[in-house]
Design an enzyme around this catalytic site. Structure first.
Site, PDB file in Angstrom:
ATOM      1  N   HIS A  76     -17.941  42.820  56.811  1.00 55.06           N
ATOM      2  CA  HIS A  76     -17.295  42.014  57.863  1.00 55.06           C
ATOM      3  C   HIS A  76     -16.122  42.784  58.463  1.00 55.06           C
ATOM      4  O   HIS A  76     -15.263  43.253  57.741  1.00 55.06           O
ATOM      5  CB  HIS A  76     -16.789  40.690  57.278  1.00 55.06           C
ATOM      6  CG  HIS A  76     -17.859  39.665  57.121  1.00 55.06           C
ATOM      7  ND1 HIS A  76     -17.614  38.317  57.207  1.00 55.06           N
ATOM      8  CD2 HIS A  76     -19.180  39.790  56.886  1.00 55.06           C
ATOM      9  CE1 HIS A  76     -18.753  37.659  57.041  1.00 55.06           C
ATOM     10  NE2 HIS A  76     -19.711  38.531  56.830  1.00 55.06           N
ATOM     11  N   TYR A 204     -10.837  30.426  58.412  1.00 57.13           N
ATOM     12  CA  TYR A 204      -9.831  29.696  57.637  1.00 57.13           C
ATOM     13  C   TYR A 204      -9.171  28.731  58.619  1.00 57.13           C
ATOM     14  O   TYR A 204      -8.567  29.175  59.593  1.00 57.13           O
ATOM     15  CB  TYR A 204      -8.757  30.638  57.092  1.00 57.13           C
ATOM     16  CG  TYR A 204      -9.243  31.615  56.037  1.00 57.13           C
ATOM     17  CD1 TYR A 204      -9.898  32.801  56.378  1.00 57.13           C
ATOM     18  CD2 TYR A 204      -9.022  31.357  54.680  1.00 57.13           C
ATOM     19  CE1 TYR A 204     -10.322  33.687  55.403  1.00 57.13           C
ATOM     20  CE2 TYR A 204      -9.443  32.249  53.702  1.00 57.13           C
ATOM     21  CZ  TYR A 204     -10.096  33.408  54.060  1.00 57.13           C
ATOM     22  OH  TYR A 204     -10.524  34.294  53.101  1.00 57.13           O
ATOM     23  N   PRO A 296      -6.853  30.894  46.088  1.00 57.93           N
ATOM     24  CA  PRO A 296      -7.964  31.686  46.639  1.00 57.93           C
ATOM     25  C   PRO A 296      -7.872  31.990  48.140  1.00 57.93           C
ATOM     26  O   PRO A 296      -8.710  32.741  48.652  1.00 57.93           O
ATOM     27  CB  PRO A 296      -9.204  30.830  46.334  1.00 57.93           C
ATOM     28  CG  PRO A 296      -8.704  29.468  46.077  1.00 57.93           C
ATOM     29  CD  PRO A 296      -7.310  29.584  45.583  1.00 57.93           C
ATOM     30  N   LYS A 300      -8.027  37.269  46.915  1.00 55.14           N
ATOM     31  CA  LYS A 300      -7.462  38.407  46.168  1.00 55.14           C
ATOM     32  C   LYS A 300      -7.798  38.433  44.686  1.00 55.14           C
ATOM     33  O   LYS A 300      -7.713  39.481  44.044  1.00 55.14           O
ATOM     34  CB  LYS A 300      -5.921  38.403  46.315  1.00 55.14           C
ATOM     35  CG  LYS A 300      -5.422  38.826  47.661  1.00 55.14           C
ATOM     36  CD  LYS A 300      -5.524  40.324  47.861  1.00 55.14           C
ATOM     37  CE  LYS A 300      -5.794  40.715  49.277  1.00 55.14           C
ATOM     38  NZ  LYS A 300      -7.177  40.874  49.687  1.00 55.14           N
ATOM     39  N   TYR A 388      -5.164  41.566  53.758  1.00 53.28           N
ATOM     40  CA  TYR A 388      -6.480  40.967  53.517  1.00 53.28           C
ATOM     41  C   TYR A 388      -7.493  42.022  53.064  1.00 53.28           C
ATOM     42  O   TYR A 388      -8.303  41.774  52.166  1.00 53.28           O
ATOM     43  CB  TYR A 388      -6.965  40.245  54.782  1.00 53.28           C
ATOM     44  CG  TYR A 388      -8.133  39.321  54.518  1.00 53.28           C
ATOM     45  CD1 TYR A 388      -7.923  38.024  54.052  1.00 53.28           C
ATOM     46  CD2 TYR A 388      -9.448  39.740  54.703  1.00 53.28           C
ATOM     47  CE1 TYR A 388      -8.987  37.171  53.774  1.00 53.28           C
ATOM     48  CE2 TYR A 388     -10.525  38.900  54.427  1.00 53.28           C
ATOM     49  CZ  TYR A 388     -10.284  37.618  53.973  1.00 53.28           C
ATOM     50  OH  TYR A 388     -11.341  36.782  53.702  1.00 53.28           O
TER      51      TYR A 388
HETATM   52  P1  RFL Z   1     -12.922  35.210  34.387  1.00 53.64           P
HETATM   53  O1  RFL Z   1     -13.938  35.324  35.465  1.00 53.64           O
HETATM   54  O2  RFL Z   1     -12.274  33.883  34.201  1.00 53.64           O
HETATM   55  O3  RFL Z   1     -13.634  35.651  33.025  1.00 53.64           O
HETATM   56  C1  RFL Z   1     -13.005  35.454  31.783  1.00 53.64           C
HETATM   57  C2  RFL Z   1     -14.076  35.431  30.693  1.00 53.64           C
HETATM   58  O4  RFL Z   1     -13.424  35.267  29.421  1.00 53.64           O
HETATM   59  C3  RFL Z   1     -14.142  34.305  28.653  1.00 53.64           C
HETATM   60  N1  RFL Z   1     -13.214  33.693  27.684  1.00 53.64           N
HETATM   61  C4  RFL Z   1     -13.196  33.996  26.376  1.00 53.64           C
HETATM   62  N2  RFL Z   1     -13.917  34.852  25.657  1.00 53.64           N
HETATM   63  C5  RFL Z   1     -13.646  34.936  24.339  1.00 53.64           C
HETATM   64  N3  RFL Z   1     -12.685  34.192  23.716  1.00 53.64           N
HETATM   65  C6  RFL Z   1     -11.948  33.316  24.404  1.00 53.64           C
HETATM   66  N4  RFL Z   1     -11.025  32.595  23.784  1.00 53.64           N
HETATM   67  C7  RFL Z   1     -12.180  33.202  25.793  1.00 53.64           C
HETATM   68  N5  RFL Z   1     -11.630  32.459  26.781  1.00 53.64           N
HETATM   69  C8  RFL Z   1     -12.261  32.768  27.896  1.00 53.64           C
HETATM   70  C9  RFL Z   1     -14.684  33.333  29.664  1.00 53.64           C
HETATM   71  O5  RFL Z   1     -15.830  32.631  29.168  1.00 53.64           O
HETATM   72  C10 RFL Z   1     -15.043  34.262  30.828  1.00 53.64           C
HETATM   73  O6  RFL Z   1     -16.375  34.718  30.770  1.00 53.64           O
HETATM   74  O7  RFL Z   1     -11.753  36.268  34.549  1.00 53.64           O
HETATM   75  P2  RFL Z   1     -11.776  37.771  35.168  1.00 53.64           P
HETATM   76  O8  RFL Z   1     -12.908  38.555  34.574  1.00 53.64           O
HETATM   77  O9  RFL Z   1     -10.392  38.292  35.057  1.00 53.64           O
HETATM   78  O10 RFL Z   1     -12.178  37.583  36.719  1.00 53.64           O
HETATM   79  C11 RFL Z   1     -11.305  36.957  37.626  1.00 53.64           C
HETATM   80  C12 RFL Z   1     -12.096  36.290  38.753  1.00 53.64           C
HETATM   81  O11 RFL Z   1     -13.103  35.470  38.176  1.00 53.64           O
HETATM   82  C13 RFL Z   1     -11.191  35.455  39.682  1.00 53.64           C
HETATM   83  O12 RFL Z   1      -9.989  36.136  39.941  1.00 53.64           O
HETATM   84  C14 RFL Z   1     -11.853  35.138  41.046  1.00 53.64           C
HETATM   85  O13 RFL Z   1     -12.983  34.319  40.887  1.00 53.64           O
HETATM   86  C15 RFL Z   1     -10.853  34.446  41.977  1.00 53.64           C
HETATM   87  N6  RFL Z   1     -11.457  34.035  43.264  1.00 53.64           N
HETATM   88  C16 RFL Z   1     -11.611  34.930  44.298  1.00 53.64           C
HETATM   89  N7  RFL Z   1     -11.256  36.236  44.148  1.00 53.64           N
HETATM   90  C17 RFL Z   1     -11.467  37.134  45.145  1.00 53.64           C
HETATM   91  O14 RFL Z   1     -11.114  38.320  44.992  1.00 53.64           O
HETATM   92  N8  RFL Z   1     -12.079  36.794  46.342  1.00 53.64           N
HETATM   93  C18 RFL Z   1     -12.470  35.512  46.573  1.00 53.64           C
HETATM   94  O15 RFL Z   1     -13.070  35.249  47.634  1.00 53.64           O
HETATM   95  C19 RFL Z   1     -12.210  34.515  45.546  1.00 53.64           C
HETATM   96  N9  RFL Z   1     -12.578  33.236  45.722  1.00 53.64           N
HETATM   97  C20 RFL Z   1     -11.844  32.699  43.450  1.00 53.64           C
HETATM   98  C21 RFL Z   1     -12.410  32.329  44.712  1.00 53.64           C
HETATM   99  C22 RFL Z   1     -11.705  31.741  42.451  1.00 53.64           C
HETATM  100  C23 RFL Z   1     -12.092  30.435  42.676  1.00 53.64           C
HETATM  101  N10 RFL Z   1     -11.943  29.524  41.608  1.00 53.64           N
HETATM  102  C24 RFL Z   1     -12.972  28.690  41.121  1.00 53.64           C
HETATM  103  C25 RFL Z   1     -10.752  29.582  40.796  1.00 53.64           C
HETATM  104  C26 RFL Z   1     -12.798  31.025  44.951  1.00 53.64           C
HETATM  105  C27 RFL Z   1     -12.618  30.065  43.953  1.00 53.64           C
HETATM  106  C28 RFL Z   1     -13.007  28.644  44.277  1.00 53.64           C
HETATM  107  C1  PHB Z   2     -15.781  32.295  49.033  1.00 48.45           C
HETATM  108  O1  PHB Z   2     -16.700  32.660  49.774  1.00 48.45           O
HETATM  109  O2  PHB Z   2     -15.993  31.685  47.962  1.00 48.45           O
HETATM  110  C2  PHB Z   2     -14.381  32.577  49.420  1.00 48.45           C
HETATM  111  C3  PHB Z   2     -14.132  33.369  50.519  1.00 48.45           C
HETATM  112  C4  PHB Z   2     -12.830  33.619  50.916  1.00 48.45           C
HETATM  113  C5  PHB Z   2     -11.788  33.085  50.183  1.00 48.45           C
HETATM  114  C6  PHB Z   2     -12.025  32.313  49.063  1.00 48.45           C
HETATM  115  C7  PHB Z   2     -13.342  32.049  48.671  1.00 48.45           C
HETATM  116  O3  PHB Z   2     -10.506  33.330  50.584  1.00 48.45           O
END
Ligand code: RFL
Ligand code: PHB
Length: 394
Positions: A76, A204, A296, A300, A388
């Site tokens: 994008h 957004y 989110p 980042k 971004y």
């Molecule tokens: P995770 O993905 O939470 O994985 C952690 C893992 O650790 C396990 N765990 C354990 N294992 C052993 N013993 C324990 N006691 C444990 N406790 C937990 C868990 O089961 C899991 O498998 O962390 P990690 O790897 O640091 O990854 C981080 C990302 O998942 C997170 O930052 C992103 O999803 C955030 N995020 C976004 N980031 C972006 O860069 N771009 C995006 O567009 C974006 N959109 C989002 C998002 C997060 C969202 N939510 C749901 C918070 C959109 C949403 C809605």
């Molecule tokens: C997504 O596609 O889940 C998404 C995209 C952009 C964001 C957060 C989540 O800033």
């Protein structure tokens, strides 16, 4: 029965941080054991991020896990910010020379699992009661229950990649750990649907009724979010109610192209800013959501997790290949400097785009003025764009 396993780096958590760290270290000949309290199907099923920075794409390329990303990822060149129906395009490529790639976190996680399964490295899924011990000693160990058996992993280093609700961060004593937190008074209600996206680029949208985001996963799969009350329940939101509210917030012109359908996933995520310092304690390092959370809005979280892992893997590889501890010794301070900048950007964009229940008419006018400034100032738009697409690593 007790089983003892030896490894160089014991990685707690097989989300994106843990999996990528394991992959990079395996490629460099460093032995790892991965432990997660969930199983692969559960981890792959979590619908989360969708936007990857160029640095993240390059990290996946360098780790040898980007073939499908290159085939299916959607580059994008820009994103839209909309305010009460008026749109302003942030020309990411024109303003920074860089782009972002839309590719689901679930897909990236699948690719990393496949690579690791292929490489035949050790996983422990469904681990219970994980404890981190002797972190200040030369040989820390991690203990847990696995299928009724007690397992002890003896290692040189522990990598705490276990997300916000993990155990690693809390293994740092209270008198050493400092945390900084802001909890926002709202969440995001997200819906995934097998219909083409409403717009080619992400939108957004700030609206009187609350924020909305139009995103996507592929040319035929869309991801939408609306701001909701932090105590809201998914069960209160039928698909029809969601589509009606989203249409209002995106505005009539955009909503005219909205293709609705039956949701295939619907969930609510709270919004939080959080940083833990330091990110190293003894021979344990934190990476990803275990150490920091961003709302989110700036996309980042996953990207920060990947850059933490790049910096940590560089330090560990230098240690094992050359006996050089320069990078692992600087890990916490180097990573945190970058983390705080991403925290600032995510907070700024969240503050601009959401409705805050306690905002006065003055603060609402400030949001409007900031949008008007952005729309008319290339410098202001460039500032959004450079954050971004991701700030440089060093
Ligand atoms: P995770 O993905 O939470 O994985 C952690 C893992 O650790 C396990 N765990 C354990 N294992 C052993 N013993 C324990 N006691 C444990 N406790 C937990 C868990 O089961 C899991 O498998 O962390 P990690 O790897 O640091 O990854 C981080 C990302 O998942 C997170 O930052 C992103 O999803 C955030 N995020 C976004 N980031 C972006 O860069 N771009 C995006 O567009 C974006 N959109 C989002 C998002 C997060 C969202 N939510 C749901 C918070 C959109 C949403 C809605
Ligand atoms: C997504 O596609 O889940 C998404 C995209 C952009 C964001 C957060 C989540 O800033």
């Amino acid at each position: 029965m007790t089983k003892t396993v030896k490894t160089q780096v014991c990685i707690i958590g097989s989300g994106p941080s843990g999996l990528l760290l394991a992959q990079i270290l395996a490629n460099a000949g460093v032995d790892t054991v991965l432990i997660d309290r969930r199983d692969r199907a559960y981890i792959e099923g979590r619908i989360r991020a969708g936007v990857l920075e160029q640095v993240t794409v390059k990290a996946l390329e360098d780790a040898g896990v980007a073939d499908r990303l290159h085939r299916e990822g959607m580059p994008h060149d820009g994103v839209y910010l909309a305010f009460d129906g008026e749109r302003h395009r942030i020309d990411l490529k024109g303003l920074t020379g860089k782009t972002v790639t839309v590719y689901g976190q679930t897909e990236m996680t699948k690719d990393l699992f496949d690579a690791r399964t292929g490489a035949g490295q050790q996983f422990f899924f469904d681990a219970e009661d994980v404890t981190l011990n002797d972190l200040k000693a030369d040989q820390p160990h991690v203990a847990f229950m696995h299928g009724g058996e007690k397992v002890t992993v003896e290692c040189d280093y522990v990598a705490g990649c276990d997300g916000f609700h993990g155990v690693s961060r809390n293994a740092i004593p209270n008198d050493v750990l400092r945390t900084f937190e802001r909890v926002y008074p709202f969440g995001w209600l997200g819906v995934l649907v097998d219909k083409p996206p409403v717009n080619e680029e992400l939108i957004y949208a700030h609206h009187d009724r609350g924020f909305a985001l139009a995103s996507m996963r592929s040319p035929t799969r869309s991801r939408y979010y609306i701001q909701c009350d932090v105590n809201e329940k998914v069960s209160n939101w039928s698909d029809d109610r969601f589509w009606e509210e989203l249409s209002l917030r995106l505005g009539a012109e955009t909503a005219a192209n909205l293709q609705t359908g039956q949701s295939i996933e619907k969930s609510i995520a709270p919004l939080r800013s959080f940083v833990a310092e330091p990110m190293r304690y003894g021979n344990m390092f934190l990476a990803g959501d275990a150490a920091h959370i961003v709302p989110p809005t700036g996309a980042k979280g996953l990207n920060l997790a990947v850059t933490d892992v790049l910096m940590l893997s560089r330090g560990l590889i230098e240690h094992y290949s050359n006996g050089n501890d320069h990078y692992i010794d600087r890990y916490s301070q180097d990573v945190l400097a970058r983390v705080w900048k991403a925290e600032r950007f995510s907070w700024q964009l969240s503050t601009l785009m959401h409705q805050f229940p306690d905002y006065s008419p003055f603060e609402k006018r400030m949001q409007r003025a900031e949008f008007d400034y952005l729309r008319n100032s290339e410098a202001a738009s460039r500032s959004i764009a450079e954050n971004y697409v991701g700030l440089p690593m060093e």
